[in-house]
Design a protein around this motif. Structure first.
Motif, short mmCIF file in Angstrom:
data_model
loop_
_atom_site.label_atom_id
_atom_site.label_comp_id
_atom_site.label_asym_id
_atom_site.label_seq_id
_atom_site.Cartn_x
_atom_site.Cartn_y
_atom_site.Cartn_z
N ILE A 46 5.01 -0.67 -10.29
CA ILE A 46 3.96 -1.63 -9.95
C ILE A 46 4.39 -2.39 -8.71
O ILE A 46 5.49 -2.95 -8.66
N ILE A 47 3.53 -2.37 -7.68
CA ILE A 47 3.80 -3.13 -6.47
C ILE A 47 2.70 -4.16 -6.27
O ILE A 47 1.60 -4.03 -6.81
N GLN A 48 3.01 -5.20 -5.51
CA GLN A 48 2.07 -6.31 -5.33
C GLN A 48 1.99 -6.71 -3.87
O GLN A 48 2.99 -6.71 -3.14
N ASP A 49 0.79 -7.05 -3.43
CA ASP A 49 0.53 -7.53 -2.07
C ASP A 49 0.30 -9.04 -2.07
O ASP A 49 0.12 -9.67 -3.12
N ASN A 50 0.23 -9.58 -0.86
CA ASN A 50 -0.20 -10.96 -0.62
C ASN A 50 0.64 -12.00 -1.35
O ASN A 50 0.11 -12.94 -1.95
N ILE A 51 1.95 -11.85 -1.30
CA ILE A 51 2.86 -12.85 -1.86
C ILE A 51 3.36 -13.70 -0.70
O ILE A 51 4.05 -13.21 0.19
N ILE A 52 2.99 -14.96 -0.70
CA ILE A 52 3.33 -15.86 0.41
C ILE A 52 4.65 -16.56 0.10
O ILE A 52 4.82 -17.16 -0.96
N GLY A 53 5.59 -16.46 1.04
CA GLY A 53 6.88 -17.09 0.83
C GLY A 53 7.73 -17.05 2.08
O GLY A 53 7.26 -16.70 3.17
N PRO A 54 9.01 -17.37 1.95
CA PRO A 54 9.90 -17.48 3.12
C PRO A 54 10.35 -16.11 3.62
O PRO A 54 10.53 -15.17 2.86
N GLN A 55 10.52 -16.00 4.94
CA GLN A 55 11.06 -14.79 5.56
C GLN A 55 11.57 -15.14 6.94
O GLN A 55 10.84 -15.70 7.77
N VAL A 56 12.83 -14.84 7.21
CA VAL A 56 13.36 -14.96 8.56
C VAL A 56 12.77 -13.83 9.39
O VAL A 56 12.83 -12.67 8.99
N ASN B 91 10.13 -18.44 8.05
CA ASN B 91 8.70 -18.68 8.06
C ASN B 91 8.26 -18.75 6.61
O ASN B 91 8.22 -17.74 5.91
N ASN B 92 7.92 -19.94 6.13
CA ASN B 92 7.61 -20.13 4.71
C ASN B 92 6.21 -19.65 4.33
O ASN B 92 5.85 -19.70 3.16
N ASN B 93 5.44 -19.20 5.31
CA ASN B 93 4.09 -18.70 5.04
C ASN B 93 3.98 -17.20 5.33
O ASN B 93 2.92 -16.70 5.66
N TYR B 94 5.08 -16.50 5.18
CA TYR B 94 5.13 -15.07 5.45
C TYR B 94 4.40 -14.31 4.34
O TYR B 94 4.57 -14.61 3.15
N GLN B 95 3.59 -13.34 4.73
CA GLN B 95 2.84 -12.54 3.75
C GLN B 95 3.63 -11.28 3.40
O GLN B 95 3.79 -10.39 4.22
N ASN C 285 3.93 -7.86 1.43
CA ASN C 285 3.10 -6.82 0.82
C ASN C 285 3.99 -5.71 0.28
O ASN C 285 5.16 -5.60 0.63
N ASN C 286 3.41 -4.89 -0.57
CA ASN C 286 4.07 -3.68 -1.09
C ASN C 286 5.35 -3.99 -1.86
O ASN C 286 6.26 -3.17 -1.93
N MET C 287 5.44 -5.17 -2.44
CA MET C 287 6.67 -5.61 -3.09
C MET C 287 6.82 -5.00 -4.48
O MET C 287 5.92 -5.08 -5.31
N LEU C 288 7.97 -4.37 -4.74
CA LEU C 288 8.25 -3.85 -6.07
C LEU C 288 8.38 -5.02 -7.04
O LEU C 288 9.17 -5.93 -6.83
N ARG C 289 7.59 -4.96 -8.13
CA ARG C 289 7.62 -6.03 -9.12
C ARG C 289 8.14 -5.57 -10.48
O ARG C 289 8.77 -6.32 -11.21
N TYR C 290 7.85 -4.29 -10.81
CA TYR C 290 8.21 -3.82 -12.15
C TYR C 290 8.11 -2.31 -12.19
O TYR C 290 7.39 -1.70 -11.38
N MET C 291 8.83 -1.70 -13.12
CA MET C 291 8.69 -0.27 -13.37
C MET C 291 8.36 -0.08 -14.85
O MET C 291 9.06 -0.61 -15.72
#
Length: 216
Positions: free
Chosen positions: A178-188, A196-200, A202-208
């Motif tokens: 399961i992957i998830q998009d549109n998670i807003i959070g920090p990213q250098v 950048n604390n408002n980085y979008q 996407n495609n983040m692995l959340r669970y198998m």
């Protein structure tokens, strides 16, 4: 033993036929497992390269699974932790030492490997590796339908496989992620910059939904 890797994007689908998978041999899809960290200044560029590869194949032939793991994925105080036990296991198994890097279909490309004998490649080589995979015919077609009960939060995924190559060995493994998009959070976003604390994300692995290395 052959490991079959499938990723399920979980959206409700209405069926109009009795089968959810084609029985005619189909070209392979590409799964890019991108190794990423929020403290990694070049990982934003890795995301852009991955998205460009996906956009170049709008028919859904390229799927990205961004795995937050390794030293650059360790959150600072007050930051969300995007790491998962699944991602850590995949990351460590592939001996990832450089970021951003990525594996394509868990296939070893000796010409592009960052470390001899390992699957991770630099972002500049993802396109060439994908071009090698896409023309090949898949030995098995995989289809899926996901339904979710919003009231209970229960997700049910039906997966159907049709073997177009009867010469495959008898033991295969199926992974459902399961992957998830549109998670807003920090990213250098550049080396040495503040997050950048408002980085979008996407495609983040959340669970198998299967075991780490799949179900038989």
């Amino acid at each position: 033993m052959k490991k079959l890797l499938a990723i399920v994007l979980c959206f409700p689908i209405i069926l109009f036929s009795q089968t959810i998978v084609d029985t005619i041999p189909q070209p392979k899809n590409v799964l890019l497992e991108e190794y990423h960290g929020m403290q990694c200044g070049w990982c934003d560029e890795g995301n852009q390269v991955a998205q460009s590869l996906k956009s170049a194949h709008p028919a859904g032939d390229v799927v990205i699974m961004t795995i937050h793991a390794g030293s650059y994925a360790v959150p600072n105080s007050g930051q969300l932790d995007y790491r998962t036990a699944f991602g850590n296991t995949i990351h460590n198994y592939n001996n990832v030492n450089f970021y951003p890097t990525g594996s394509i279909n868990r296939h070893l490309f000796p010409t592009y490997s960052c470390v001899v004998g390992e699957t991770p490649m630099e972002r500049s080589d993802w396109g060439a590796a994908a071009s090698n995979i896409l023309p090949q015919l898949s030995p098995v077609n995989i289809g899926s339908v996901a339904t979710i009960d919003v009231s209970t939060g229960e997700l049910i995924v039906d997966v159907e496989l049709y073997y177009t190559d009867t010469q495959l060995v008898n033991i295969n493994y199926l992974n459902v992620a399961i992957i998830q998009d549109n998670i807003i959070g920090p990213q250098v976003t550049t080396p040495g910059s503040s997050p950048n604390n408002n980085y979008q994300n996407n495609n983040m692995l959340r669970y198998m939904m299967t075991d780490y290395w799949g179900d038989t």
